[in-house]
Design a protein around this motif. Structure first.
Motif, mmCIF file in Angstrom:
data_model
loop_
_atom_site.group_PDB
_atom_site.id
_atom_site.type_symbol
_atom_site.label_atom_id
_atom_site.label_comp_id
_atom_site.label_asym_id
_atom_site.label_seq_id
_atom_site.Cartn_x
_atom_site.Cartn_y
_atom_site.Cartn_z
ATOM 1 N N THR A 23 40.732 44.376 43.468
ATOM 2 C CA THR A 23 40.996 42.910 44.327
ATOM 3 C C THR A 23 39.981 41.837 44.374
ATOM 4 O O THR A 23 40.362 40.851 44.439
ATOM 5 C CB THR A 23 41.241 43.487 45.822
ATOM 6 O OG1 THR A 23 42.524 44.291 45.721
ATOM 7 C CG2 THR A 23 41.754 42.212 46.735
ATOM 8 N N ASN A 24 38.778 42.457 44.054
ATOM 9 C CA ASN A 24 37.652 41.568 43.955
ATOM 10 C C ASN A 24 36.915 41.276 42.695
ATOM 11 O O ASN A 24 35.868 41.028 42.606
ATOM 12 C CB ASN A 24 36.513 41.985 45.120
ATOM 13 C CG ASN A 24 36.951 42.203 46.578
ATOM 14 O OD1 ASN A 24 37.529 41.079 47.025
ATOM 15 N ND2 ASN A 24 37.028 43.385 46.892
ATOM 16 N N ALA A 25 37.883 41.310 41.703
ATOM 17 C CA ALA A 25 37.556 41.313 40.287
ATOM 18 C C ALA A 25 36.545 40.081 39.980
ATOM 19 O O ALA A 25 35.647 40.203 39.229
ATOM 20 C CB ALA A 25 38.801 41.568 39.421
ATOM 21 N N ASP A 26 36.988 39.022 40.375
ATOM 22 C CA ASP A 26 36.310 37.776 40.109
ATOM 23 C C ASP A 26 34.983 37.969 40.698
ATOM 24 O O ASP A 26 33.835 37.592 39.990
ATOM 25 C CB ASP A 26 37.076 36.577 40.644
ATOM 26 C CG ASP A 26 36.458 35.164 39.977
ATOM 27 O OD1 ASP A 26 35.652 35.441 38.842
ATOM 28 O OD2 ASP A 26 36.806 34.301 40.637
ATOM 29 N N ALA A 27 34.892 38.154 41.904
ATOM 30 C CA ALA A 27 33.588 38.142 42.628
ATOM 31 C C ALA A 27 32.638 39.292 41.841
ATOM 32 O O ALA A 27 31.563 38.922 41.777
ATOM 33 C CB ALA A 27 33.849 38.216 44.099
ATOM 34 N N ILE A 28 33.203 40.166 41.748
ATOM 35 C CA ILE A 28 32.475 41.277 41.146
ATOM 36 C C ILE A 28 31.980 40.815 39.794
ATOM 37 O O ILE A 28 30.648 41.173 39.598
ATOM 38 C CB ILE A 28 33.199 42.584 41.113
ATOM 39 C CG1 ILE A 28 33.581 43.215 42.447
ATOM 40 C CG2 ILE A 28 32.401 43.524 40.187
ATOM 41 C CD1 ILE A 28 34.343 44.248 42.509
ATOM 42 N N GLN A 29 32.713 40.341 39.044
ATOM 43 C CA GLN A 29 32.222 39.967 37.656
ATOM 44 C C GLN A 29 31.234 38.822 37.788
ATOM 45 O O GLN A 29 30.211 39.015 37.092
ATOM 46 C CB GLN A 29 33.295 39.229 36.889
ATOM 47 C CG GLN A 29 34.256 40.310 36.305
ATOM 48 C CD GLN A 29 33.614 40.849 34.903
ATOM 49 O OE1 GLN A 29 33.858 39.929 33.959
ATOM 50 N NE2 GLN A 29 33.174 41.773 34.752
ATOM 51 N N GLN A 30 31.189 37.982 38.807
ATOM 52 C CA GLN A 30 29.953 36.865 38.921
ATOM 53 C C GLN A 30 28.872 37.830 39.264
ATOM 54 O O GLN A 30 27.842 37.327 38.826
ATOM 55 C CB GLN A 30 30.440 35.923 39.911
ATOM 56 C CG GLN A 30 31.802 35.099 39.412
ATOM 57 C CD GLN A 30 31.828 34.415 38.197
ATOM 58 O OE1 GLN A 30 30.573 33.932 37.497
ATOM 59 N NE2 GLN A 30 32.803 34.658 37.302
ATOM 60 N N GLN A 31 28.848 38.524 40.266
ATOM 61 C CA GLN A 31 27.881 39.523 40.476
ATOM 62 C C GLN A 31 27.269 40.366 39.372
ATOM 63 O O GLN A 31 26.035 40.302 39.378
ATOM 64 C CB GLN A 31 28.270 40.573 41.788
ATOM 65 C CG GLN A 31 28.512 39.779 43.151
ATOM 66 C CD GLN A 31 29.047 40.921 44.079
ATOM 67 O OE1 GLN A 31 29.008 42.180 43.778
ATOM 68 N NE2 GLN A 31 29.899 40.560 44.934
ATOM 69 N N VAL A 32 27.921 40.736 38.781
ATOM 70 C CA VAL A 32 27.445 41.579 37.484
ATOM 71 C C VAL A 32 26.912 40.458 36.349
ATOM 72 O O VAL A 32 25.667 40.866 35.957
ATOM 73 C CB VAL A 32 28.857 42.011 36.650
ATOM 74 C CG1 VAL A 32 28.289 42.472 35.409
ATOM 75 C CG2 VAL A 32 29.390 43.248 37.481
ATOM 76 N N LEU A 33 27.205 39.341 36.189
ATOM 77 C CA LEU A 33 26.636 38.568 35.382
ATOM 78 C C LEU A 33 25.448 38.269 35.759
ATOM 79 O O LEU A 33 24.325 38.018 35.144
ATOM 80 C CB LEU A 33 27.607 37.438 34.905
ATOM 81 C CG LEU A 33 26.969 36.343 33.937
ATOM 82 C CD1 LEU A 33 26.613 37.197 32.637
ATOM 83 C CD2 LEU A 33 27.943 35.154 33.768
ATOM 84 N N HIS A 34 25.104 37.815 37.234
ATOM 85 C CA HIS A 34 24.053 37.369 37.923
ATOM 86 C C HIS A 34 23.040 38.387 37.783
ATOM 87 O O HIS A 34 21.838 38.141 37.418
ATOM 88 C CB HIS A 34 24.367 36.833 39.391
ATOM 89 C CG HIS A 34 23.082 36.217 39.860
ATOM 90 N ND1 HIS A 34 22.253 37.071 40.741
ATOM 91 C CD2 HIS A 34 22.743 35.115 39.989
ATOM 92 C CE1 HIS A 34 21.288 36.249 41.015
ATOM 93 N NE2 HIS A 34 21.537 34.860 40.588
ATOM 94 N N GLN A 35 23.524 39.696 37.979
ATOM 95 C CA GLN A 35 22.459 40.744 37.978
ATOM 96 C C GLN A 35 22.018 41.221 36.638
ATOM 97 O O GLN A 35 20.778 41.138 36.563
ATOM 98 C CB GLN A 35 23.221 42.083 38.561
ATOM 99 C CG GLN A 35 22.215 43.325 38.837
ATOM 100 C CD GLN A 35 22.958 44.240 39.554
ATOM 101 O OE1 GLN A 35 23.794 44.281 40.223
ATOM 102 N NE2 GLN A 35 22.348 45.619 39.092
ATOM 103 N N ILE A 36 22.874 41.025 35.758
ATOM 104 C CA ILE A 36 22.322 41.076 34.277
ATOM 105 C C ILE A 36 21.537 40.202 33.981
ATOM 106 O O ILE A 36 20.252 40.464 33.445
ATOM 107 C CB ILE A 36 23.712 41.218 33.106
ATOM 108 C CG1 ILE A 36 24.275 42.596 33.558
ATOM 109 C CG2 ILE A 36 22.897 41.261 31.786
ATOM 110 C CD1 ILE A 36 25.736 42.411 32.610
#
Length: 605
Positions: A23-36
């Protein structure tokens, strides 16, 4: 937290977590990229693109970081392999290098990995549990007979281990000390799985699976090819296996002490009745449905049957007695990607839902497959132009029905890396897209973990032709992955003509066998390992066809709708009609008489 913790035994909690992730795929993807990027911004590789800017780090990355293939990042990985610091690519220490089944220059590709990646893989495997429990009742009431194997390791000059991703996982503390939730219980002891001799490992795992047959609720291996190799092994060794069950001993050729002791502990003495039952089943008139008869409580067979493994579906169906074939996951050496959240669907309908917390995913559109291979090939060059870069989309922006090449950015040091997989978007689960695996870019032949490209094949054929064809011209060739036997093998169709006349060629048996051997010697490290060490691929075969066969093949393709102007001989045939034409004109069949040389050489050699 990118790796949520939860109890895999709690099906409801697991399914809710899956709903939250998708459900939160977009927000999680942005968090993933920011963390990496935040974590690795000071690495040598990223510093050259991010210019020390922390404000617009994600935008900077997408504008400036190149889309790369393996050859682009190989020098950085090689430096780490040779002893340079991990922070060339990763802020976290690189703890091992994972060997990909794709190869470069005849050696395996090396993918960076960290300790955290093992936790990420464990989370991924745990997510499979609630999905299967949702669709299949009672899996906690028995065991799985899963056949799991390790492959050889290589020590790099720096002392890092280089090994296949599954070998890494099976040797990890996360696997060895996995919580034995009821779903997790398998018939194979760890010591049998971790035996480096694949024949001894296979024998002991099958022996343990037969002894516990009344408890087995599911069968499986990672790939369909490995599972069928085990079935063939079982057919060849059932008399010996039954003798061991009857006497409570283990065959004398099982010399690995861990394998032997673990199998003896499960045998737990003689069992005449069980041995007689199993032997009677194998001595029945037909082997059709034999797996269902040996393990009568089995609910499904868990094997990957997508991509090149789809060629094994008919053979699996023959042995399985109607059991569902379940492909549960999509993963690679570079990253674990997604789950099949509808696991009991038909193999042809398998789609994978990418988990947005595993890596940052991007997608390069490729041309529609309705135009067959020609337009796809034009999109599959190794260079991604600036125009192409503008067309790259993120995970939630892909379109249903479109084809894409997968690009990943991982926590372990791969940035905008082209995996080489072509995927088709089949739908969405909440906001997360679902993909069917179409093919591996540029791969024409594959039996097991081998991936032979058109270029690899052409080089090998050219070398054999130059060194061994005397007085004959190779006018055309194509290939075929023959999986009608176990193990499967490569078949090359060659049309040969004498150099100086148009008579049918006189075929010298030794010359043609030498051609077979030369082709194998020229194929890559993984192919030669599968032939020599793993015995998962059979001897290569050359079938010589009569003059004019490839003209007939072209006529057939044109009759099926191909353009005369654009027709080119396929370097691999898959259609039954084309294969029928080739096989009906075979005038000579020749096989390799020896296995190709293979040594697990150090990577610096």
């Amino acid at each position: 937290m990118m790796i949520p913790s939860y109890d895999p035994n709690d099906t409801e909690a697991g399914l809710q977590l899956l709903e939250d992730l998708t459900t939160n795929a977009d927000a999680i993807q942005q968090q993933v990229l920011h963390q990496i990027l935040s974590q690795n911004s000071e690495t040598e590789y990223l510093r050259s693109f991010l210019d020390g800017e922390s404000c617009n780090i994600q935008e900077n990355f997408k504008n400036k970081a190149p889309v790369v293939n393996y050859e682009d990042i190989k020098p950085f990985i090689q430096r780490i392999s040779d002893g340079d610091s991990s922070d060339i690519l990763s802020a976290q220490p690189i703890t091992e290098l994972l060997t990909s089944s794709g190869t470069s220059g005849g050696k395996p590709k090396l993918m960076p990995s960290t300790a955290e990646e093992l936790d990420r893989k464990t989370f991924f495997y745990n997510m499979l549990v609630p999905v299967m429990n949702k669709f299949v009742n009672g899996l906690d009431e028995g065991k799985g007979m899963y056949l799991l194997f390790i492959k050889p390791e290589i020590k790099t000059p720096s002392g890092l281990k280089a090994r296949p991703v599954l070998t890494s996982y099976y040797k990890s503390e996360q696997f060895k000390n996995r919580p034995f939730n009821k779903y997790n219980v398998i018939t194979s002891p760890n010591d049998a799985i971790l035996c480096e001799d694949s024949q001894q490992s296979m024998y002991c795992q099958l022996l343990c699976g037969l002894v516990q047959r009344s408890h087995v609720l599911r069968l499986g291996a990672i790939f369909a090819s490995a599972f069928l190799r085990a079935v063939k092994f079982l057919e060849n060794h059932f008399t010996e296996l039954c003798a061991d069950i009857r006497t409570g001993t283990v065959a004398s050729w099982i010399t690995d002490s861990g394998c032997r002791d673990s199998a003896l502990s499960i045998l737990n003495g003689p069992n005449q009745e069980l041995a007689d039952e199993i032997e009677a089943l194998f001595n029945a008139k037909s082997r059709e449905g034999i797996l269902k008869r040996i393990w009568p409580k089995t609910k499904y067979i868990e094997v990957i049957v997508t991509g090149s493994m789809a060629q094994y579906i008919p053979t699996l169906e023959f042995y399985s007695g109607g059991l569902p074939l379940v492909s549960v996951m999509y993963a690679s050496s570079e990253c674990f990607f997604g789950l099949n959240i509808n696991p009991l669907c038909k193999p042809s309908n398998v789609s994978y839902t990418l988990l947005p917390n595993m890596a940052y995913f991007e997608f390069l559109p490729v041309d529609d497959k309705s135009h067959e291979e020609t337009q796809l090939e034009s999109r599959s060059t190794d260079d991604v132009s600036l125009t192409d870069k503008d067309r790259i989309v993120d995970l939630v922006s892909v379109e249903i029905g479109r084809y894409y090449e997968l690009i990943i950015t991982t926590f372990a040091g791969l940035y905008r890396y082209r995996v080489g997989d072509i995927l088709k978007v089949t739908g969405f689960h909440n906001k997360a897209p679902q993909f069917s695996f179409v093919e591996r870019r540029n791969v024409v032949l594959s039996i097991d973990t081998d991936k032979t490209s058109e270029e690899d094949l052409m080089k090998a054929v050219t070398q054999a032709k130059l060194n061994h064809l005397q007085g004959l011209l190779l006018t055309e060739y194509t290939s075929y992955a023959d999986t009608s036997s176990i193990p499967g093998h490569y078949v090359l169709f060659w049309e040969l003509k004498p150099r100086y006349d148009n008579d049918p060629p006189k075929l010298d048996k030794k010359m043609m066998e030498d051609c077979c051997s030369e082709v194998e010697d020229c194929l890559d490290y993984v192919y030669r390992r599968c032939r020599n060490k793993d015995r998962s691929i059979g001897a290569l075969e050359i079938r010589v066809v009569s003059l004019g066969t490839f003209d007939a093949l072209m006529d057939f393709s044109i009759s099926q709708g191909s353009s005369v102007n654009q027709y080119k001989t396929p370097r691999c045939v898959k259609s039954g009609g084309a294969l029928q034409i080739l096989d009906s004109r075979v005038i000579g069949r020749f096989f390799t008489k020896r296995v190709p040389q293979w040594e697990p050489l150090g990577l610096d050699s």
